[in-house]
Design a protein around this motif. Structure first.
Motif, PDB file in Angstrom:
ATOM      1  N   GLY A  23      43.573  51.171  40.176  1.00  0.00           N
ATOM      2  CA  GLY A  23      42.790  50.239  40.976  1.00  0.00           C
ATOM      3  C   GLY A  23      42.059  50.951  42.111  1.00  0.00           C
ATOM      4  O   GLY A  23      40.894  50.654  42.399  1.00  0.00           O
ATOM      5  N   ASP A  24      42.746  51.908  42.743  1.00  0.00           N
ATOM      6  CA  ASP A  24      42.104  52.695  43.799  1.00  0.00           C
ATOM      7  C   ASP A  24      40.955  53.521  43.235  1.00  0.00           C
ATOM      8  O   ASP A  24      39.894  53.659  43.877  1.00  0.00           O
ATOM      9  N   LEU A  25      41.167  54.085  42.037  1.00  0.00           N
ATOM     10  CA  LEU A  25      40.092  54.846  41.392  1.00  0.00           C
ATOM     11  C   LEU A  25      38.900  53.948  41.113  1.00  0.00           C
ATOM     12  O   LEU A  25      37.735  54.363  41.293  1.00  0.00           O
ATOM     13  N   TYR A  26      39.182  52.722  40.706  1.00  0.00           N
ATOM     14  CA  TYR A  26      38.140  51.728  40.438  1.00  0.00           C
ATOM     15  C   TYR A  26      37.287  51.487  41.694  1.00  0.00           C
ATOM     16  O   TYR A  26      36.051  51.470  41.645  1.00  0.00           O
ATOM     17  N   GLY A  70      38.994  44.738  50.702  1.00  0.00           N
ATOM     18  CA  GLY A  70      39.651  45.512  49.655  1.00  0.00           C
ATOM     19  C   GLY A  70      38.718  45.886  48.522  1.00  0.00           C
ATOM     20  O   GLY A  70      38.617  47.059  48.146  1.00  0.00           O
ATOM     21  N   ASP A  71      38.040  44.881  47.950  1.00  0.00           N
ATOM     22  CA  ASP A  71      37.110  45.145  46.846  1.00  0.00           C
ATOM     23  C   ASP A  71      35.723  44.589  47.155  1.00  0.00           C
ATOM     24  O   ASP A  71      34.944  44.310  46.243  1.00  0.00           O
ATOM     25  N   LEU A  83      39.218  43.625  39.434  1.00  0.00           N
ATOM     26  CA  LEU A  83      40.146  44.531  40.118  1.00  0.00           C
ATOM     27  C   LEU A  83      41.595  44.088  39.920  1.00  0.00           C
ATOM     28  O   LEU A  83      42.486  44.924  39.717  1.00  0.00           O
ATOM     29  N   LYS A  84      41.853  42.765  39.956  1.00  0.00           N
ATOM     30  CA  LYS A  84      43.220  42.281  39.778  1.00  0.00           C
ATOM     31  C   LYS A  84      43.749  42.657  38.404  1.00  0.00           C
ATOM     32  O   LYS A  84      44.900  43.109  38.267  1.00  0.00           O
ATOM     33  N   GLN A  85      42.906  42.517  37.385  1.00  0.00           N
ATOM     34  CA  GLN A  85      43.344  42.876  36.039  1.00  0.00           C
ATOM     35  C   GLN A  85      43.638  44.374  35.923  1.00  0.00           C
ATOM     36  O   GLN A  85      44.586  44.786  35.255  1.00  0.00           O
ATOM     37  N   VAL A  86      42.799  45.196  36.586  1.00  0.00           N
ATOM     38  CA  VAL A  86      43.022  46.638  36.559  1.00  0.00           C
ATOM     39  C   VAL A  86      44.342  46.976  37.237  1.00  0.00           C
ATOM     40  O   VAL A  86      45.155  47.761  36.703  1.00  0.00           O
ATOM     41  N   ASN A  87      44.605  46.381  38.397  1.00  0.00           N
ATOM     42  CA  ASN A  87      45.864  46.632  39.099  1.00  0.00           C
ATOM     43  C   ASN A  87      47.072  46.160  38.276  1.00  0.00           C
ATOM     44  O   ASN A  87      48.095  46.854  38.201  1.00  0.00           O
TER      45      ASN A  87
END
Length: 317
Positions: free
Chosen positions: A214-217, A240-241, A202-206
């Protein structure tokens, strides 16, 4: 002296006429008052009823507005046969109505049930019922006022939903997860398992694509996990995730099969949506008894999840 008796007779006749007029006037006023009261009831949005239970179940009266509930051809027959009315009660609520007629409910509290209206839609009503007992303590009748509370019930249900659900994903939130865990830890003993799921990358996506991606993820992961929901499986977003799945009333074998199915769904999603680079690390713990075990299950599942995540990191290194 004849004239004295004549005048006395005339006076008595006049007095009887005056009394008769007053009696008729009093009766007329009573009828007028009754009609006015009925007009007020019939103009009301509430339903006022008197249901006799002994010796035979029948409505002594039902005032307004039956046209919302029953077709005109059924309104009269419904007074003599209460079952015609109960047929329109939602199947999940009929038991509550029969409990009321048996005197098994708390009459201090409003009784809620759904009635199918003349359009075929179920509508919530509130019954303010009062029991009437015989001198021997037998429940002889129930009288009450029934009013529609559809909007109030919908507002309450919406508020309860908002309190219990995560606004982003629609899954149960952490607060509701803790309520569920506490219930099975203290009040109800069942076979239980907790599956802890943590999203990878998630951090890499953001960092690379922004928080919108990231929200879509997170939302896509929630959709994937919600496919596991059943009467025995409750999916919650607890961070969060991070997600937690509470499983109750299933065997160890069934829970293990559920975990394998979840891993399969994640692998299948990764092939379908390589652009999201989704992966989920998970761990779970199981116990035959939930009482006083729920904290242990969560900690053990969390440890197992981190072991899985670290194993992936070492494999990529």
């Amino acid at each position: 002296m004849w004239w004295v008796f004549f005048l006395s007779g005339m006076f008595a006749s006049a007095l009887l006429i005056i009394i008769g007029i007053r009696v008729r006037s009093a009766r007329a006023r009573a009828r007028t008052d009754k009609l006015r009261s009925l007009e007020w009831i019939e103009g009301s949005k509430d339903i006022v009823y008197y249901l006799e239970l002994e010796p035979v179940r029948r409505y002594r009266y039902v005032y307004a507005p039956l046209d919302r509930i029953m077709e005109p051809e059924h309104q009269i027959s419904g007074l003599d046969n209460p079952e015609l009315v109960f047929v329109r009660i939602h199947p999940e609520d009929t038991g509550r109505l029969y409990q009321m007629m048996n005197g098994e409910l708390d009459f201090e509290q409003p009784i809620l049930y759904r009635i199918k209206d003349s359009r075929g839609q179920y509508v919530w009503y509130e019954d303010l019922a009062t029991p009437i007992y015989s001198s021997r303590g037998t429940l002889m009748a129930i009288q009450g006022v029934v009013r529609q509370v559809q909007e109030r019930v919908e507002a309450q249900q919406y508020l309860e939903y908002r309190i219990a659900h995560d606004s982003m994903t629609g899954l149960y939130n952490r607060e509701h997860f803790e309520i569920l865990v506490s219930h099975y830890d203290v009040k109800e003993d069942v076979p239980a398992a907790i599956i802890v799921c943590d999203m990878d990358n998630l951090k890499q996506v953001n960092d690379n694509f922004g928080h919108i991606m990231g929200d879509l993820y997170i939302k896509e992961a929630a959709v994937l996990l919600s496919g596991m929901v059943s009467d025995n499986v409750m999916v919650c977003r607890v961070g969060g995730d991070e997600f937690a799945i509470l499983v109750v009333g299933m065997s160890h074998y069934e829970v293990n099969h559920l975990v394998l199915e979840l891993k399969h769904r994640v692998s299948h999603f990764k092939m379908e949506r390589p652009d999201l680079n989704m992966d989920i690390s998970l761990g779970y713990a199981y116990s035959e008894h939930s009482l006083q075990q729920m904290d242990y299950l969560f900690l053990e599942a969390d440890r197992e999840m981190y072991r899985s995540k670290n194993t992936k990191k070492l494999a990529r290194a």
